[in-house]
Design a protein around this motif. Structure first.
Motif, PDB file in Angstrom:
ATOM      1  N   GLU A 966     -33.427  -9.587 -20.045  1.00 29.34           N
ATOM      2  CA  GLU A 966     -32.725  -8.664 -19.155  1.00 29.34           C
ATOM      3  C   GLU A 966     -33.144  -7.242 -19.485  1.00 29.34           C
ATOM      4  OE1 GLU A 966     -31.105  -7.467 -16.182  1.00 29.34           O
ATOM      5  OE2 GLU A 966     -30.480  -9.548 -16.533  1.00 29.34           O
ATOM      6  N   HIS A 967     -33.815  -6.589 -18.540  1.00 30.43           N
ATOM      7  CA  HIS A 967     -34.358  -5.247 -18.795  1.00 30.43           C
ATOM      8  C   HIS A 967     -33.481  -4.126 -18.233  1.00 30.43           C
ATOM      9  CE1 HIS A 967     -38.400  -6.044 -20.531  1.00 30.43           C
ATOM     10  NE2 HIS A 967     -38.213  -7.236 -19.962  1.00 30.43           N
ATOM     11  N   THR A 968     -32.342  -4.487 -17.685  1.00 33.28           N
ATOM     12  CA  THR A 968     -31.474  -3.457 -17.107  1.00 33.28           C
ATOM     13  C   THR A 968     -30.580  -2.853 -18.186  1.00 33.28           C
ATOM     14  OG1 THR A 968     -29.820  -5.128 -16.534  1.00 33.28           O
ATOM     15  CG2 THR A 968     -31.455  -4.563 -14.852  1.00 33.28           C
ATOM     16  N   GLY A 969     -30.012  -1.723 -17.912  1.00 31.43           N
ATOM     17  CA  GLY A 969     -29.101  -1.045 -18.839  1.00 31.43           C
ATOM     18  C   GLY A 969     -29.025   0.438 -18.535  1.00 31.43           C
ATOM     19  N   LYS A 970     -28.165   1.127 -19.263  1.00 29.47           N
ATOM     20  CA  LYS A 970     -28.009   2.568 -19.070  1.00 29.47           C
ATOM     21  C   LYS A 970     -29.039   3.328 -19.898  1.00 29.47           C
ATOM     22  CE  LYS A 970     -23.002   2.099 -18.378  1.00 29.47           C
ATOM     23  NZ  LYS A 970     -21.659   2.474 -18.893  1.00 29.47           N
ATOM     24  N   GLU A 971     -29.544   4.393 -19.362  1.00 29.86           N
ATOM     25  CA  GLU A 971     -30.537   5.217 -20.055  1.00 29.86           C
ATOM     26  C   GLU A 971     -29.900   6.555 -20.447  1.00 29.86           C
ATOM     27  OE1 GLU A 971     -34.355   5.632 -18.365  1.00 29.86           O
ATOM     28  OE2 GLU A 971     -34.487   3.563 -17.649  1.00 29.86           O
ATOM     29  N   VAL A1043     -25.465   4.477 -29.988  1.00 23.58           N
ATOM     30  CA  VAL A1043     -25.539   3.724 -28.732  1.00 23.58           C
ATOM     31  C   VAL A1043     -25.834   2.259 -29.047  1.00 23.58           C
ATOM     32  CG1 VAL A1043     -26.732   3.475 -26.523  1.00 23.58           C
ATOM     33  CG2 VAL A1043     -26.387   5.753 -27.497  1.00 23.58           C
ATOM     34  N   ASP A1044     -25.007   1.355 -28.508  1.00 25.65           N
ATOM     35  CA  ASP A1044     -25.214  -0.085 -28.699  1.00 25.65           C
ATOM     36  C   ASP A1044     -26.505  -0.491 -27.991  1.00 25.65           C
ATOM     37  OD1 ASP A1044     -25.124  -2.842 -28.865  1.00 25.65           O
ATOM     38  OD2 ASP A1044     -22.955  -2.954 -28.529  1.00 25.65           O
ATOM     39  N   THR A1045     -27.419  -1.084 -28.753  1.00 27.53           N
ATOM     40  CA  THR A1045     -28.722  -1.434 -28.173  1.00 27.53           C
ATOM     41  C   THR A1045     -28.604  -2.479 -27.067  1.00 27.53           C
ATOM     42  OG1 THR A1045     -29.065  -3.088 -29.922  1.00 27.53           O
ATOM     43  CG2 THR A1045     -29.994  -0.901 -30.288  1.00 27.53           C
ATOM     44  N   LYS A1046     -27.521  -3.248 -27.048  1.00 24.92           N
ATOM     45  CA  LYS A1046     -27.339  -4.236 -25.989  1.00 24.92           C
ATOM     46  C   LYS A1046     -27.104  -3.573 -24.632  1.00 24.92           C
ATOM     47  CE  LYS A1046     -25.500  -7.973 -28.888  1.00 24.92           C
ATOM     48  NZ  LYS A1046     -24.336  -8.848 -29.165  1.00 24.92           N
ATOM     49  N   GLN A1047     -26.689  -2.313 -24.661  1.00 20.64           N
ATOM     50  CA  GLN A1047     -26.416  -1.595 -23.411  1.00 20.64           C
ATOM     51  C   GLN A1047     -27.654  -0.870 -22.886  1.00 20.64           C
ATOM     52  OE1 GLN A1047     -23.402  -2.141 -22.170  1.00 20.64           O
ATOM     53  NE2 GLN A1047     -22.988  -3.319 -24.041  1.00 20.64           N
ATOM     54  N   LEU A1048     -28.733  -0.871 -23.673  1.00 20.52           N
ATOM     55  CA  LEU A1048     -29.942  -0.131 -23.300  1.00 20.52           C
ATOM     56  C   LEU A1048     -30.937  -1.032 -22.574  1.00 20.52           C
ATOM     57  CD1 LEU A1048     -30.559   1.711 -26.692  1.00 20.52           C
ATOM     58  CD2 LEU A1048     -29.793   2.802 -24.570  1.00 20.52           C
ATOM     59  N   PRO A1049     -31.745  -0.488 -21.672  1.00 19.68           N
ATOM     60  CA  PRO A1049     -32.868  -1.261 -21.127  1.00 19.68           C
ATOM     61  C   PRO A1049     -33.828  -1.611 -22.265  1.00 19.68           C
ATOM     62  CG  PRO A1049     -32.500   0.741 -19.848  1.00 19.68           C
ATOM     63  CD  PRO A1049     -31.668   0.869 -21.086  1.00 19.68           C
ATOM     64  N   LEU A1050     -34.324  -2.845 -22.258  1.00 18.58           N
ATOM     65  CA  LEU A1050     -35.205  -3.286 -23.351  1.00 18.58           C
ATOM     66  C   LEU A1050     -36.443  -2.412 -23.467  1.00 18.58           C
ATOM     67  CD1 LEU A1050     -35.181  -7.195 -23.280  1.00 18.58           C
ATOM     68  CD2 LEU A1050     -34.565  -5.709 -25.180  1.00 18.58           C
ATOM     69  N   SER A1051     -37.012  -2.013 -22.335  1.00 12.19           N
ATOM     70  CA  SER A1051     -38.228  -1.193 -22.381  1.00 12.19           C
ATOM     71  C   SER A1051     -37.954   0.140 -23.066  1.00 12.19           C
ATOM     72  CB  SER A1051     -38.753  -0.958 -20.962  1.00 12.19           C
ATOM     73  OG  SER A1051     -37.753  -0.355 -20.153  1.00 12.19           O
ATOM     74  N   LEU A1052     -36.797   0.732 -22.808  1.00 16.32           N
ATOM     75  CA  LEU A1052     -36.444   2.007 -23.434  1.00 16.32           C
ATOM     76  C   LEU A1052     -36.254   1.830 -24.935  1.00 16.32           C
ATOM     77  CD1 LEU A1052     -35.611   5.018 -23.064  1.00 16.32           C
ATOM     78  CD2 LEU A1052     -33.242   4.205 -22.862  1.00 16.32           C
TER      79      LEU A1052
END
Length: 1220
Positions: A966-971, A1043-1052
């Motif tokens: 899952e590559h989605t998330g907040k940046e 910032v919790d890494t689970k909330q971040l886009p994987l690419s970021l």
């Protein structure tokens, strides 16, 4: 498992003739899915070993693939060709004669043919039909036997050649090239084997038919024949262009497969760098080039088809017109005699010659590629002179790789048992020195090796099998020696941790073992072999200090005492314990009899635990079949067809294409009806010409001429419509193929890491090679052929029923019978097709793993073992293929029998029952039914082939259903700013293990801190790194800058953490594409970092080519390039995963200084290998069994003698002095 037998050898003659021996197989197929134990055996003469031995012996004599094929298989090929040509000639002469005479019997005014003659002609036609059923099906079995022999010979020869390839040969070839030839080119050779026979038959048949036409029609025959021959040179020229195109397609297929294999092999690195999109685009670009050339070939084939199709449609028309214009009158017998002859001629010029000419181009291209590979450079065979005193000698040896001199006039001699250590800076040629002793490199000077040799490579090589099999590697099992080797290589404790012990299955590259375990198994393999000389290439570097010292003393010094041992090492402590040390400096040899300490300590700490974070050694299948795949069962589901249609352009477009097929078939059938009407009208005009009824004569003449004009117009329109619908459907299938590869590659590259833990590279490459080849090359032609053939059959049945409605009932029964036969075959056919695909994976997997360990294989003299394994795998595949071909041929036989019965029934209906049907309609009915019996069994076979080919689509689509990351998330804006890392209650378990590898791990790293992570094997060090990069799902939370890494886009997340991995990986391309694939940084910045790392002299230009696997660079040089790759990103967080394992002490210190300078102010996590490198860290985390055992500053932990950290370091003199 019981030995497989060929049922054809044990059955009776009656069963053999009627394919009765296959009934049991069909019954099993109806009850359940078939398994390997249900497969037939193959003839001994088809065995891989026997075929390979014969091919190898013949190759050594001829060095030509053409001569090899002819001398090995020419006699058998000629015998089959002779029988086929003889039968074809008999059929070509007898069939038109019998059929035309039978049709002319039904002319109302004829008196030349008696009823007895009609019975005789009907007997000829029926007997030929029945005899054809038996001849073609049984000759096919012998063709399959010969095809299996040739394929087994070539594949076995190819694998044996691969085991002998020199390092220089890999500049001309690569894994992708070998896999493409194995899965595609050799299959092309086998599939097109009978092309030459069909050419000979076509030309002999053409001569025979031309004579018969001339004999019946006179000079008018030359018009039709001449027009057919007129286009032949153009067709041949266009097909000759296909050879070059096929060679280019093969080249681009090789490149795509190589890229795919490299990406799959280094998927963990690809994901850590966030390069999925780059490699997806790179593979997509290679695929685009491949498809672009493939489409040019398609257009050429289509151009040939256009010429052939128009020719076949129009020349018969012109022939009849010319015959009439020359003042001849046509009779029913003449028309249908010529029509029957011309049907064969039309097939020859409209299908056989153009189709086989294009196949000849593919056949020739495949042979050229195979011949080129078989003629590439081989290594010199290392001769072990067992009866002489062991000796290693290099005299004035110079080794060049391309233009680079690696070793310069090296003189080296060891003629008595003892231990010699080899050391030197990164890239000084240490590994090349050992490989030169093994004669892996061409060199100037003299290399003399006496005695048996064992070799342990610098980079551990393990192949998919049990650990025990990896250690024994074909040697006889000696319990006492085996147990002692396990003990002195410090593997006893590891085996106790693994649930299956030494029976644990190793996956590709040993990815389910830790780096240290891989190194020790790799070393144990070399040590287990009882040899005179042991060449050990930096075998201890991945181990902690205690294990290094233990193995050095117990294994290298004691167990191997009395043997010649050459060990590459950077360990100064070990150098002090031996009398002879050799230093390599810029390719030159310097010998030291006494080692003087330079003050640098090379003491190491605990070895790395499971670097791939996959299975913890628990990955084991129940039946020990490493490459076994989970097969689908039952019929190919409707959803597979729906997806295929969607990928091709959608159901609406497909429906439009089918409407086009219906229109084309309507035109075809209606033009045939008009042709029959014209024949009847011609007969009526001839009859009226002998009367005085001029009005009726004029009316019928006008009606005849109008009918002929309509027939001509519809023939031309039908030709254009048929070409358009064929082209559109071909493009539809090709579009589906392109989209399927695009989706599959995207889904695989973005799959979860658990996917790669449970799928072997050989199995994945099988999908990307052979299955994709089926979808690319076979399905786009089989599917249109099937569609067209089924519509032709439907049109013929409609015409037949239109002649006389009484045929409606038998036609219905006939169709029901064919469908029932197909229903009886399909479960078996599908199951066998899946088995055939699954049994191919071990061949691809074995090639892949063998090429990665060629030096070890050759040094271990394990070629016979691997050749035998390849032969076993190929025999299994041949059994699956032979069983599939037997069942398919039996299926065709049963269909042919039904077709023969149906055609006999139609003949009987006309001959024995009174009717008022015109001769033209009788001719139409008989022509259609004889054509129908050929087309319908061909159509049903193609229908079955389409479903069998759809199993390839099904297998490929399996990979499109796997869960992706899952590559989605907040940046967050400007994240990360500081680089702090916090682990809170992190627990991690891998997919197929019951125990967690991380247990409630919590710690905090402040921004800018340098933290060392240490621990024993399996402690969880690399699992912390995997969790930081979110390679696996875990419980708890990891915070970076709050910032919790689970909330971040994987690419970021991944692009903001740099890693210098333990295994340095370089990809095919250039230095720039390896350092900065996305072209984010200017050249000046890259050169600045390269200069700081100290490898500017190594890299003359950023566009310097990097070949497969980074050949040409040492392990240490690769590691320095990986440092540049990490440093140029200027991330706030950097991870060093045992990054200095392959470096000398000077380079090690330099690297850590560069890390300090370039990542100043950044957070650095180091999985420590050399304790000196973590002494100045701000914090040390000691891991034990997945938990944080200790945490604190290095000095604080050293001051407390009760700490585990102190115990690890107490043997290091440098650290001991600090503690004291």
């Amino acid at each position: 498992m019981a030995e497989r037998v060929d049922p054809r050898r044990e059955t009776n003659t009656f069963s053999l003739l009627l394919f009765g021996y296959t009934v049991g197989l069909f019954r099993k197929g109806l009850r359940r899915d078939l398994e390997e134990e249900d497969l037939y055996g193959i003839k001994e003469s088809c065995g891989s070993k026997r075929c390979g031995d014969g091919a190898e012996a013949q190759w050594d004599k001829t060095r030509s693939i053409y001569k090899l094929l002819w001398r090995r298989h020419g006699r058998e090929y000629t015998a089959i060709c002779f029988a086929t040509i003889l039968w074809t000639e008999i059929n070509s002469i007898s069939q038109p004669y019998g059929q035309s005479k039978l049709i002319s019997y039904f002319e109302s005014s004829q008196s030349d043919i008696s009823k007895t003659d009609a019975y005789y002609c009907a007997g000829i036609v029926t007997l030929l039909k029945v005899a054809s059923v038996f001849f073609w099906r049984h000759i096919a079995i012998y063709e399959f036997y010969l095809g299996i022999k040739i394929r087994a010979s070539l594949k076995s020869l190819l694998y044996r050649k691969a085991l002998r390839l020199s390092s220089a040969a890999f500049s001309d070839t690569n894994l992708g090239n070998i896999v493409t030839i194995l899965t595609k080119d050799i299959n092309t050779i086998e599939e097109n084997l009978w092309m030459m026979m069909e050419f000979v038959i076509a030309f002999i048949q053409t001569g025979t038919i031309s004579y018969l036409l001339w004999n019946r029609m006179g000079n008018a025959a030359f018009v039709g024949i001449g027009l057919l021959f007129f286009s032949l040179p153009l067709q041949i020229y266009l097909c000759s262009l296909l050879t070059g195109i096929r060679l280019r397609v093969g080249k681009y297929s090789d490149a795509r497969l190589l890229l795919t294999q490299e990406t799959l092999s280094a998927m963990k690195i690809v994901k850590m760098y966030g390069w999925e999109n780059f490699f997806y685009k790179k593979i997509a670009e290679a695929r685009k080039k491949e498809v672009s050339i493939m489409m040019k070939g398609l257009y050429l084939k289509f151009a040939v088809a256009i010429i052939a199709f128009l020719n076949s449609k129009l020349t018969f028309l012109l022939l009849i017109l010319c015959y009439i214009w020359l003042g001849n009158t046509t009779s029913t017998e003449t028309i249908f005699y010529v029509l029957t002859l011309y049907y064969d001629l039309k097939m020859i010029f409209g299908w056989t010659i153009p189709y086989n000419t294009s196949k000849a181009a593919e056949f020739r291209a495949a042979l050229i590629r195979l011949n080129k590979l078989l003629n590439t450079e081989e290594v010199k065979k290392l001769r072990e002179q067992n009866n002489e005193k062991a000796c290693l000698e290099l005299d004035q040896v110079t080794v060049k790789v391309k233009s680079d001199v690696i070793l310069k006039r090296v003189c080296f001699k060891v003629d008595s048992p003892g231990l010699v250590l080899v050391t030197g800076a990164v890239g000084s040629g240490k590994s090349v020195l050992l490989k030169t002793m093994l004669q892996e490199y061409p060199c100037e000077g003299v290399v003399n090796v006496r005695g048996t040799v064992s070799y342990a490579s610098q980079e551990p090589w393990l192949f998919p099998a049990s650990i025990k099999d990896n250690i024994m590697f074909g040697q006889e099992y000696n319990k006492e020696r085996y147990e002692e080797v396990v003990r002195c290589c410090a593997l006893e404790y590891d085996f106790s941790l693994l649930e299956q012990g030494d029976e644990t299955l190793v996956v590709d590259r040993g990815a389910n073992l830790s780096k240290g375990q891989q190194a020790r198994v790799n070393l144990a393999r070399a040590v287990y072999k009882d040899s005179d000389v042991y060449l050990l290439d930096d075998s201890l570097t991945a181990l902690d200090v205690q294990v290094q010292d233990f193995i050095f003393e117990e294994c290298i010094r004691k167990f191997l005492d009395g043997r010649i041992r050459v060990l590459v090492t950077q360990n100064v402590t070990h150098m002090k314990k031996v009398g002879k040390v050799v230093t390599l400096e810029e390719g030159c040899l310097v010998v030291h009899q006494k080692v003087v300490s330079d003050g640098r300590s090379a003491v190491t700490v605990e070895e790395e635990e499971n670097t791939d974070a996959s299975t913890g050694g628990d990955n084991r299948t129940d039946d020990n079949k490493v490459y076994q795949e989970t097969k689908k069962q039952g019929k190919v589901e409707l959803v597979v067809y729906k997806k295929y249609f969607r990928f091709g352009g959608g159901l609406l477009l497909f429906t439009a294409i089918m409407i086009g097929y219906i229109l084309s078939q309507f035109l075809e059938s209606y033009s045939d009806q008009l042709q029959t009407d014209w024949v009847d009208l011609q007969k009526e005009v001839l009859d009226l010409s002998n009367t005085t009824n001029t009005t009726a004569l004029e009316t019928k003449t006008t009606e005849k001429d109008v009918t002929f004009v309509w027939y001509t117009a519809l023939t031309i329109i039908n030709a254009i419509t048929a070409l358009l619908k064929f082209y559109v459907l071909l493009r539809f299938c090709r579009t589906a193929s392109i989209n399927i590869h695009r989706i599959m590659s995207h889904r695989v590259i973005n799959a979860l890491m658990t996917f790669f833990d449970t799928h072997l590279i050989g199995n994945i490459l099988n999908r990307f090679s052979y299955d994709l080849y089926n979808i690319d090359e076979s399905l786009p032609f089989v599917f249109p052929d099937m569609t067209a053939t089924l519509f032709v059959c439907a049109g013929s049945l409609i015409l037949l029923v239109n002649v006389n409605w009484i045929f409606l009932f038998p036609s219905g029964l006939f169709i029901v019978g064919l469908v029932l036969v197909r229903m009886g075959y399909m479960p078996t056919g599908r199951s066998l097709k899946r088995l055939e695909a699954a049994t191919r994976s071990p061949l691809v997997g074995l090639i892949n793993s063998s090429l990665e360990g060629l030096t070890t294989i050759r040094a271990s003299k394990a070629e016979p073992l691997l050749r035998n394994q390849f032969d076993v795998n190929q025999d299994l595949y041949s059994s699956a293929y032979f069983t599939l071909m037997c069942s398919t041929t039996a299926f065709e036989f049963f269909m042919d029998v039904l077709c023969a019965l149906f055609s006999t029934l139609v003949v009987v209906r006309f001959l024995f029952f009174d009717h008022d049907i015109s001769a033209g309609n009788v001719g139409l009915a008989l022509t259609q039914v004889f054509m129908l019996t050929e087309y319908i069994q061909w159509g049903v076979r193609l229908w079955a082939d389409v479903e069998n080919h759809m199993t390839s689509v099904e297998r490929v689509l399996e990979y499109t259903n796997d869960k992706n990351e899952e590559h989605t998330g907040k940046e967050p804006d400007h994240w990360p700013k500081q680089g702090s890392v916090v682990f809170r209650n992190v627990t991690l378990s891998y997919q197929n293990t019951t125990r967690p590898v991380l247990k409630d791990v919590s710690f905090e790293i402040q921004s800018g801190q340098r933290v060392g992570i240490v621990g024993r094997t399996g402690a969880g060090k690399s699992s912390i790194i995997s969790t930081l990069f979110r390679l696996y799902d875990f419980q708890g939370s990891v915070l970076v800058d709050g910032v919790d890494t689970k909330q971040l886009p994987l690419s970021l997340l991944r692009k903001n953490i740099s890693i210098i991995p333990q295994d340095p990986v370089l990809f095919t391309g250039t230095i720039r594409s390896n350092i900065d694939p996305d072209n984010l940084y200017p050249d000046e910045e890259l050169w600045k970092v390269i200069e700081k790392v100290g490898i500017k002299s190594l890299i003359p230009e950023l566009d310097l080519s990097v070949v497969e696997g980074g050949c040409g660079f040492s392990m240490g040089q690769k590691q320095l390039i990986c440092l540049v790759r990490a440093a140029v990103r200027k991330c706030k967080i950097v991870v060093l995963d045992e990054a200095t394992a392959n470096m000398d002490a000077v380079t090690d210190e330099m690297l850590h200084q560069v890390v300090k300078d370039m990542f100043e102010g950044g957070t650095v996590l180091m999985i420590a290998h050399r304790l000196a490198s973590i002494l100045d860290c701000d914090k040390v985390i000691v891991m034990d069994k997945g938990e944080v055992a200790e945490i604190g500053t290095p000095r604080a932990l050293l001051r407390d003698k009760r700490t585990a950290f102190y115990s690890m370091c107490k043997e290091c003199e440098k650290i001991k002095s600090l503690v004291d």
